[in-house]
Design a protein around this motif. Structure first.
Motif, short mmCIF file in Angstrom:
data_model
loop_
_atom_site.label_atom_id
_atom_site.label_comp_id
_atom_site.label_asym_id
_atom_site.label_seq_id
_atom_site.Cartn_x
_atom_site.Cartn_y
_atom_site.Cartn_z
N UNK A 1 0.96 -1.13 0.01
CA UNK A 1 -0.43 -0.25 0.14
C UNK A 1 0.75 1.13 -0.30
N UNK A 2 0.23 2.20 -0.98
CA UNK A 2 1.65 3.32 -1.25
C UNK A 2 1.77 3.98 -0.02
N UNK A 3 1.77 5.09 0.46
CA UNK A 3 1.53 6.52 0.98
C UNK A 3 0.79 7.04 0.82
N UNK A 4 0.21 7.56 -0.25
CA UNK A 4 -1.50 8.19 -0.62
C UNK A 4 -2.38 7.73 -0.50
N UNK A 5 -2.79 5.78 -0.89
CA UNK A 5 -3.60 4.99 -0.55
C UNK A 5 -3.58 5.18 1.09
N UNK A 6 -3.07 4.82 1.97
CA UNK A 6 -2.50 4.69 3.31
C UNK A 6 -3.11 6.29 4.08
N UNK A 14 -11.64 7.02 8.57
CA UNK A 14 -11.57 7.90 9.59
C UNK A 14 -11.03 7.02 11.01
N UNK A 15 -10.54 6.41 10.59
CA UNK A 15 -9.55 5.11 11.86
C UNK A 15 -7.93 4.74 10.32
N UNK A 16 -7.62 4.40 12.18
CA UNK A 16 -5.97 4.29 11.28
C UNK A 16 -5.97 2.75 10.63
N UNK A 17 -4.54 2.95 9.56
CA UNK A 17 -4.79 1.43 7.77
C UNK A 17 -2.91 1.38 9.01
N UNK A 18 -3.31 0.05 8.47
CA UNK A 18 -2.18 -0.70 8.73
C UNK A 18 -1.41 -1.22 7.67
N UNK A 19 -0.61 -1.72 7.01
CA UNK A 19 -0.47 -2.49 6.08
C UNK A 19 0.78 -4.04 6.25
N UNK A 20 -0.11 -4.95 5.51
CA UNK A 20 0.76 -6.57 5.84
C UNK A 20 1.69 -6.49 4.56
N UNK A 21 2.74 -6.99 4.93
CA UNK A 21 4.07 -8.06 3.50
C UNK A 21 3.60 -9.39 3.84
N UNK A 22 2.72 -9.96 2.78
CA UNK A 22 2.07 -11.55 2.57
C UNK A 22 2.82 -12.24 1.61
N UNK A 37 5.20 3.35 9.23
CA UNK A 37 5.38 3.41 8.13
C UNK A 37 6.11 2.19 7.52
N UNK A 38 6.68 1.23 8.68
CA UNK A 38 8.17 0.62 8.52
C UNK A 38 7.27 -1.15 8.81
N UNK A 39 7.88 -0.82 9.03
CA UNK A 39 6.87 -2.86 8.94
C UNK A 39 7.78 -3.71 9.53
N UNK A 126 6.86 6.03 -6.61
CA UNK A 126 7.37 7.76 -7.60
C UNK A 126 6.24 7.84 -9.01
N UNK A 127 6.13 6.52 -9.33
CA UNK A 127 5.00 6.26 -10.06
C UNK A 127 3.39 6.18 -9.84
N UNK A 128 3.66 5.17 -8.66
CA UNK A 128 1.83 6.40 -7.82
C UNK A 128 1.66 7.09 -7.88
N UNK A 129 2.16 8.40 -7.26
CA UNK A 129 2.39 9.69 -7.06
C UNK A 129 1.86 10.13 -8.33
#
Length: 205
Positions: A1-6, A14-22, A37-39, A126-129
């Motif tokens: 998940x990119x920082x922009x999407x997060x 309206x809630x905290x969002x976290x991303x998993x790496x799997x 933002x670190x995993x 960079x490209x997602x931006x």
């Protein structure tokens, strides 16, 4: 998940969002914590290494490399130093007493990474931006054909007046000596998973 999407998910839900790496082969390898933002890596189940993009040599923290996994609990099919095909970087956990590293970033598949005209890898985020910089674009894809030859596929329903700015911004990131073409398409095909690649590297396969 990119920082922009997060950021957008946290805004709208309206809630905290976290991303998993799997991945399918290993399961959940690492996960973010709220406001971080670190995993955090599941070191109890996996040994995670970051090796050089072109050789099996560990890279310093903060340097992008290949994510290599050794699964400690896969008794059916042992996976030792398995190359996930993903790229990322380590960062030291300053809040940890034992200084155990975390994954600072996970930047997608090595095979999809684009390279700048000077040979350095371009950060995929960079490209997602660009998706947010040009909201009139429905679909966008960056393709590298040769060392300095690139193509941008654009799908839009309106007259796109930002072509020159898109090329200028991309050349500022990829290299001012790059040759960049724009191709307008009706659709960018999706993968079987339903996802669309934001980048395709036909130069280094």
């Amino acid at each position: 998940m990119s920082p922009e999407v997060k950021s957008k998910m946290e805004y709208y839900f309206k809630a905290p969002t976290v991303s998993r790496y799997s991945n399918v082969e290993n399961g959940i390898i690492a996960q973010q914590m709220p406001n971080d933002n670190a995993f955090r890596i599941n070191w109890a189940s996996y040994v995670v290494e970051i090796l050089d993009l072109e050789s099996d040599v560990p890279v310093p923290n903060g340097t992008i490399g290949r994510i290599i996994i050794t699964d400690l609990y896969n008794l059916a099919t042992p996976m030792i130093r398995y190359d996930t095909g993903d790229i990322g970087a380590f960062v030291n956990d300053e809040n940890s007493t034992d200084n155990i590293p975390k994954l600072e970033s996970i930047q997608g598949r090595k095979m999809d990474a684009l390279y700048k005209t000077n040979g350095d890898m371009l950060n995929p985020f960079t490209m997602h931006a660009y998706v947010y910089d040009f909201p009139e674009i429905k679909q966008l894809q960056f393709i590298q054909h040769k060392e300095k030859k690139y193509e941008i596929k654009v799908n839009t329903n309106v007259m796109f007046e930002g072509e020159s700015l898109l090329i200028e911004n991309f050349k500022n990131d990829i290299g001012t000596d790059a040759h960049v073409d724009i191709q307008y398409v009706d659709e960018i095909p999706s993968l079987k998973s339903g996802k669309r690649k934001i980048s395709v590297n036909l130069y280094k396969q």
